[in-house]
Design a protein around this motif. Structure first.
Motif, mmCIF file in Angstrom:
data_model
loop_
_atom_site.group_PDB
_atom_site.id
_atom_site.type_symbol
_atom_site.label_atom_id
_atom_site.label_comp_id
_atom_site.label_asym_id
_atom_site.label_seq_id
_atom_site.Cartn_x
_atom_site.Cartn_y
_atom_site.Cartn_z
ATOM 1 N N PHE A 258 0.844 -1.185 0.000
ATOM 2 C CA PHE A 258 0.000 0.000 0.000
ATOM 3 C C PHE A 258 0.883 1.239 0.000
ATOM 4 O O PHE A 258 1.811 1.351 0.815
ATOM 5 C CB PHE A 258 -0.914 0.008 1.227
ATOM 6 N N HIS A 259 0.601 2.144 -0.925
ATOM 7 C CA HIS A 259 1.382 3.378 -0.999
ATOM 8 C C HIS A 259 0.679 4.473 -0.203
ATOM 9 O O HIS A 259 -0.490 4.775 -0.436
ATOM 10 C CB HIS A 259 1.543 3.832 -2.451
ATOM 11 N N ILE A 260 1.391 5.059 0.761
ATOM 12 C CA ILE A 260 0.839 6.124 1.598
ATOM 13 C C ILE A 260 1.649 7.392 1.344
ATOM 14 O O ILE A 260 2.832 7.451 1.708
ATOM 15 C CB ILE A 260 0.906 5.754 3.086
ATOM 16 N N PRO A 261 1.072 8.419 0.712
ATOM 17 C CA PRO A 261 1.805 9.664 0.449
ATOM 18 C C PRO A 261 2.250 10.317 1.761
ATOM 19 O O PRO A 261 1.458 10.446 2.699
ATOM 20 C CB PRO A 261 0.790 10.534 -0.295
ATOM 21 N N SER A 262 3.507 10.698 1.837
ATOM 22 C CA SER A 262 4.033 11.294 3.073
ATOM 23 C C SER A 262 3.322 12.607 3.409
ATOM 24 O O SER A 262 3.144 12.943 4.588
ATOM 25 C CB SER A 262 5.539 11.537 2.939
ATOM 26 N N GLU A 263 2.869 13.363 2.358
ATOM 27 C CA GLU A 263 2.188 14.632 2.631
ATOM 28 C C GLU A 263 0.873 14.392 3.378
ATOM 29 O O GLU A 263 0.507 15.157 4.279
ATOM 30 C CB GLU A 263 1.881 15.379 1.329
#
Length: 306
Positions: A258-263
């Motif tokens: 799962f990709h979680i945007p750091s922003e």
């Protein structure tokens, strides 16, 4: 690497039953770094020499990542750290023909990458590349076309460390890399390295009842005594891993990332701080870990309800 090998002291670290139950799992994380000012100059983004040197400096505090996973005559698992025969983790640094924007458009789907990172995730098994041994960890740095970004992908055996220890190692690696890029003058502060403890008596004592009950399904499923469990415990870690992987192959068992945007996480962290739900020292990794715990607890509750 020489500085690491010379720093190692031979030791044996016995694992407890909880570690043994988790020895058939790996933990994988991918850190995506976009270069906002790409260029073709030799001043590369996240220089390979810096990352390499920082990695082996961080590894000095985690010699367990260079140990051999073994089982003694009573079927008890342990990690053998032999300074004269280290089982070094896999470490590669390669370039690919895809740009970072290509991966953004693909939704950061790692199946689009030219190397098989899925092959390093799931059940720890020996491979020809590893010389027939189970590697305690593997680290792959993939550099995207035209210096547009970097993926740092890591996979660690769950019996070696848990998710918290994994994140601590990755944070230490990043901290050492940042420190190495500072000007080497009198203004540079000494590198602060925390002390890490691997004695399972201490980690078991710190394991809360709440944490244990969240994992009670795994513990019961993997520690219930039976003829099959005694047979599996008798096997070497290599044979056990290979067998369990074969059991998984006919099923619909799927590894997901799962990709979680750091922003997004940073914005949530600031909102939680403003609401008083976290303190000023809470990091993005703390937030991710907390949310993962919530998701796992909800999934287990749903499974029990069903």
């Amino acid at each position: 690497m020489d500085s690491f090998t010379s720093s190692v002291n031979s030791q044996v670290i016995y694992l407890d039953g909880y570690d043994t139950a988790n020895s058939v799992k790996t933990i994988a994380l991918g850190y995506w770094y976009k270069n906002d000012t790409p260029s073709s100059s030799s001043n590369e983004f996240m220089p390979p020499k810096i990352l390499d040197s920082a990695f082996y400096r961080a590894l000095q505090e985690f010699p367990i990542l260079a140990g051999h996973i073994k089982t003694d005559s009573s079927s008890r698992m342990y990690v053998d750290i032999d300074k004269n025969n280290l089982n070094m983790p896999v470490y590669t640094d390669t370039a690919c023909d895809l740009s970072y924007s290509d991966m953004e458009k693909a939704g950061f789907n790692i199946k689009k990458l030219p190397i098989d990172l899925y092959g390093t995730y799931g059940v720890p098994v020996p491979t020809k590349l590893s010389g027939g041994k189970i590697k305690p960890a593997s680290f792959h740095i993939l550099r995207f076309k035209n210096n547009t970004g970097v993926l740092v992908y890591a996979s660690i055996g769950n019996c070696i460390t848990d998710g918290y220890g994994f994140v601590h190692f990755m944070n230490l690696w990043a901290e050492v890399a940042r420190w190495m890029q500072q000007p080497q003058d009198d203004k540079r502060e000494p590198l602060a390295i925390p002390e890490f403890i691997y004695d399972r008596k201490f980690t078991a004592a710190m394991r809360s009842d709440e944490t244990f009950h969240q994992n009670i399904v795994d513990v019961k499923g993997l520690s219930a005594e039976s003829t099959a469990s005694r047979w599996l415990a008798w096997m070497s870690p290599e044979r056990r891993g290979s067998l369990i992987k074969k059991w998984y192959e006919p099923t619909d068992y799927t590894c997901c990332f799962f990709h979680i945007p750091s922003e997004t996480i940073e914005a949530l962290r600031l909102r939680l701080r403003k609401a008083g739900a976290t303190n000023e020292h809470s990091t993005i990794n703390n937030i991710i870990t907390a949310y993962l715990a919530i998701v796992i607890a909800q999934a287990k509750k749903k499974a029990n309800d069903d």
